[in-house]
Enzyme design. Structure first.
Site, PDB file in Angstrom:
ATOM      1  N   GLY A 376      -4.076 -35.684  -8.836  1.00  0.00           N
ATOM      2  CA  GLY A 376      -4.186 -36.476  -9.861  1.00  0.00           C
ATOM      3  C   GLY A 376      -4.724 -35.262 -10.835  1.00  0.00           C
ATOM      4  O   GLY A 376      -4.549 -35.310 -12.044  1.00  0.00           O
ATOM      5  N   THR A 660      -5.186 -40.672 -16.672  1.00  0.00           N
ATOM      6  CA  THR A 660      -3.627 -40.135 -16.492  1.00  0.00           C
ATOM      7  C   THR A 660      -3.474 -39.356 -15.199  1.00  0.00           C
ATOM      8  O   THR A 660      -2.526 -39.531 -14.883  1.00  0.00           O
ATOM      9  CB  THR A 660      -3.451 -39.297 -17.772  1.00  0.00           C
ATOM     10  OG1 THR A 660      -4.350 -38.111 -17.742  1.00  0.00           O
ATOM     11  CG2 THR A 660      -3.559 -40.035 -19.139  1.00  0.00           C
ATOM     12  N   CYS A 661      -4.605 -38.761 -14.731  1.00  0.00           N
ATOM     13  CA  CYS A 661      -4.316 -38.269 -13.355  1.00  0.00           C
ATOM     14  C   CYS A 661      -3.950 -39.039 -12.291  1.00  0.00           C
ATOM     15  O   CYS A 661      -3.214 -38.427 -11.234  1.00  0.00           O
ATOM     16  CB  CYS A 661      -5.437 -37.427 -12.991  1.00  0.00           C
ATOM     17  SG  CYS A 661      -6.921 -38.356 -12.760  1.00  0.00           S
ATOM     18  N   LEU A 662      -4.155 -40.371 -12.286  1.00  0.00           N
ATOM     19  CA  LEU A 662      -3.869 -41.252 -11.449  1.00  0.00           C
ATOM     20  C   LEU A 662      -2.782 -42.222 -11.763  1.00  0.00           C
ATOM     21  O   LEU A 662      -2.463 -43.393 -11.148  1.00  0.00           O
ATOM     22  CB  LEU A 662      -5.277 -41.989 -11.117  1.00  0.00           C
ATOM     23  CG  LEU A 662      -6.084 -41.168 -10.212  1.00  0.00           C
ATOM     24  CD1 LEU A 662      -7.468 -41.838  -9.813  1.00  0.00           C
ATOM     25  CD2 LEU A 662      -5.597 -40.389  -8.995  1.00  0.00           C
TER      26      LEU A 662
END
Length: 693
Positions: A376, A660-662
């Site tokens: 992520g 947002t990374c996940l």
């Protein structure tokens, strides 16, 4: 866009010189046709001989140019005769098409066309010519053309008169399309109407397809790798022409949806996958599919080509041992995301880039941020890096007239490292594709062409410089003496604030633009702006891009399709698909009251609001091309709890947040649907509520 679609081809007569007397139901050629055919054959036999002699490119260009511009009517006339040749008609009406073939507009007014009588063995009741205007290799081919067999009756289409005519006519019309602007093609419909082009593209598609995929029932063509030079050159000429017709349609549709698809290839691919190695026929099938994907990939549906592309990458990734556990660790300061990423990755080898890259972010105080990168954080790095590096203020890329990005021709002004930086950015975009990470990166079509290894022509100039495009088209149609305008073969380039004159050809400053050479001037000016001016930057970007993405993998796609690969589907969000591929955590589940309210709210959102929500959670407003099943990590809704000291705190006071990374949406359990909708819309529209897990 719909206004450019042609009306349904029902065989209704359209007034033209080719749909009246010349289309008599007589089985013989009319006197004018006979005279015209003999003259054309003499010229085209000469053309064929010159085209086959690659050592004489100047002679070839001279003959083609003379024919094209002295006899524009002949291009249309020759095709009218070709389209009335039984053998080509049988190819056009074979069963490989996704839809019924369009009626031949050059047979308008012939009541027997399409009826049972047209397949009769009696040639007198057929709309076709009992003595074909162009013979097929041997003399026996003309007699076989009267057969009622349903299979194509071609014996050696690359030999005899037809081969000469197809090769020379294809070369000439291809030359015309290079210099024809979209207004001439779509609005003025020079040489051919859109209905006629629809029919022509159907015939050409089937003919070229059979050159790559010979029918099992008849040895129509030799193997494509044949050393027969005439066959190979004919295949090359007609393939290029078909590509040009498709490129026009991909920019502005003039044929119905599904027109280009050949079901025979699609069904074979679906039935056998990539083939079985123990099956001797599989090697032949795979070789044919590979050649089609390389030269005429648009015969397969876009979604199937995307699956093939992802399969190429997956197979390579699976062949790398311990790819997930090995790789580079990258420390990046958030305030210097481009500089640190460039320093840490620019010198990486292809092997290192294929492995996972683990990111550790450093905050403004010099401290490592909490969190372990399971993929992520690298996604966040890619997203922020692309946003930074492609910003016009960074001076590596500029926006075109329609807001799409292309390399800055003056990038040298920024730094001596600009070429290496373009190569690095190409590698980063390639890495995003390699890992299936979508990025909001709208690239100009003419720059996407460079990534695909294609050349840009005059009609591509409108997106870069609409004023120059308009001026060049006006020059093309200028009726006076162009020499009075005082133009020469030079262009003035702005370098470091100073105007520098550059010659388009050797001694260009001493060569005036005249009525005779204006087409060359227009071509060279467009070539300079679209190809020469950004050649160094484009080549560097492509070198980096090719570190992970093999050129043949993406050459299956058009410019627009490549943009979809990079940034996702433009078709909008399928809420049902999104719901079916969503995970829940923290106490939420599919039947939780808050989750039910959430999906009701998303269903009621406008398309723009749905895209804003997707961007809020994933950093990209477009869904994956193959659906949410291919979004990694999977979209997830997490029950957000706020452990305040005041236990009586109202949960409705908090906003949703996201990681947002996940692809993580953190949603409080709101008291009502109205409150959930209000808070969610506020969060996604204001850009607030991003945090890190």
């Amino acid at each position: 866009m719909d206004k450019y679609l042609p009306p349904s081809s029902t065989g209704s007569a359209e007034s033209s010189p080719l749909t009246s007397a010349s289309h008599s139901r007589s089985s013989d050629l009319q006197p004018f046709d006979q005279l015209f055919t003999q003259s054309i054959l003499s010229l085209f036999r000469l053309m064929e001989a010159v085209i086959l002699q690659n050592r004489l490119p100047d002679a070839k260009n001279s003959i083609i140019t003379s024919f094209v511009f002295s006899s524009p009517f002949a291009i249309r006339r020759v095709w009218s005769l070709l389209s009335r040749t039984r053998e080509l008609y049988e190819l056009a009406t074979s069963s490989s098409s996704a839809s019924a073939p369009p009626a031949n507009p050059f047979l308008a007014g012939l009541s027997s066309f399409g009826s049972s009588s047209s397949s009769s063995s009696s040639s007198s009741s057929s709309p076709f010519l009992s003595s074909s205007p162009f013979s097929f290799g041997s003399s026996s081919s003309s007699s076989s053309s009267s057969s009622s067999s349903s299979s194509p009756s071609i014996t050696s289409p690359y030999e005899g008169d037809l081969g000469a005519v197809l090769m020379s006519w294809g070369q000439c019309y291809s030359y015309i399309l290079l210099t024809m602007d979209d207004e001439e093609f779509f609005k003025e419909q020079n040489h051919f109407t859109l209905v006629e082009l629809q029919h022509m593209s159907e015939v050409m598609k089937k003919f070229v397809f059979r050159m790559y995929w010979p029918s099992q029932s008849a040895g129509t063509f030799p193997p494509l790798r044949s050393q027969h030079i005439k066959f190979r050159v004919l295949c090359e000429v007609l393939t290029k022409l078909l590509q040009q017709l498709y490129d026009r349609d991909s920019r502005r549709p003039y044929v119905p949806a599904g027109h280009w698809i050949v079901q025979e290839v699609y069904q074979t691919l679906m039935k056998s996958g990539r083939g079985h190695q123990e099956d001797p026929a599989s090697d032949i099938t795979n070789a044919r599919v590979a050649l089609i994907l390389k030269n005429i990939p648009f015969l397969l549906p876009f979604q199937e080509r995307v699956k093939i592309f992802r399969r190429y990458i997956s197979e390579e990734q699976e062949s790398i041992p311990n790819r997930v556990y090995l790789g580079t660790k990258l420390r990046v300061r958030r305030d210097y995301i481009f500089e640190d990423s460039y320093a840490g990755l620019a010198s990486s080898t292809a092997e290192q880039m294929r492995n996972r890259i683990r990111v550790e972010f450093i905050n403004s105080e010099g401290m490592a941020e909490a969190g372990v990168d399971g993929g992520g954080l690298f996604k966040d790095l890619i997203t922020d890096l692309v946003k930074t590096a492609f910003d016009p203020r960074y001076a590596l890329f500029l926006p075109s007239a329609d807001g799409l990005m292309y390399p800055n021709p003056s990038s040298l002004v920024r730094t001596d490292e600009h070429i290496n930086q373009f190569e690095f950015l190409g590698m980063i975009v390639g890495k995003a594709l390699y890992e299936g990470i979508l990025v909001e990166l709208p690239l100009a079509n003419f720059f996407l062409s460079k990534i695909l290894g294609k050349y840009n022509y005059v009609h591509d100039l409108v997106s870069l410089d609409p004023v120059l495009y308009k001026n060049l088209i006006s020059l093309k149609k200028y009726v006076g003496d162009i020499e009075d305008l005082g133009l020469n073969f030079t262009v003035v380039e702005n370098e470091l604030g100073e105007g520098v004159v550059k010659e388009l050809i050797p001694n260009g400053k001493d060569i005036s633009v005249t009525n005779e050479n204006k087409i060359r001037y227009i071509y060279l000016m467009a070539n300079y702006r679209l190809n020469t001016q950004i050649r160094v930057q484009s080549e560097a970007f492509l070198r980096g891009f090719s570190v992970l993405i093999k050129p043949d993998w993406v050459r299956m796609f058009s410019q627009d399709e490549l943009q979809f690969l990079i940034s996702g589907s433009p078709a909008g969000i399928d809420v049902n698909d999104m719901r079916a591929h969503t995970n829940y955590s923290g106490g939420y589940h599919a039947q939780h009251p808050t989750i039910k309210m959430l999906w009701e709210v998303i269903d009621e959102m406008s398309p723009d609001e749905q895209q804003a929500l997707l961007k809020f959670v994933t950093s990209c407003s477009r869904p994956p091309l193959l659906g949410f099943a291919f979004l990694h990590p999977m979209f997830c809704v997490h029950l957000s709890r706020h452990d305040d000291e005041d236990a009586s705190a109202d949960v409705d006071e908090y906003l949703p947040t996201s990681s947002t990374c996940l692809n993580f949406l953190k949603l409080p359990p709101y008291s009502s649907k109205k409150m959930l909708k209000e808070k969610l819309l506020y969060a996604i529209k204001s850009g607030a509520g991003f945090d890190l897990s």
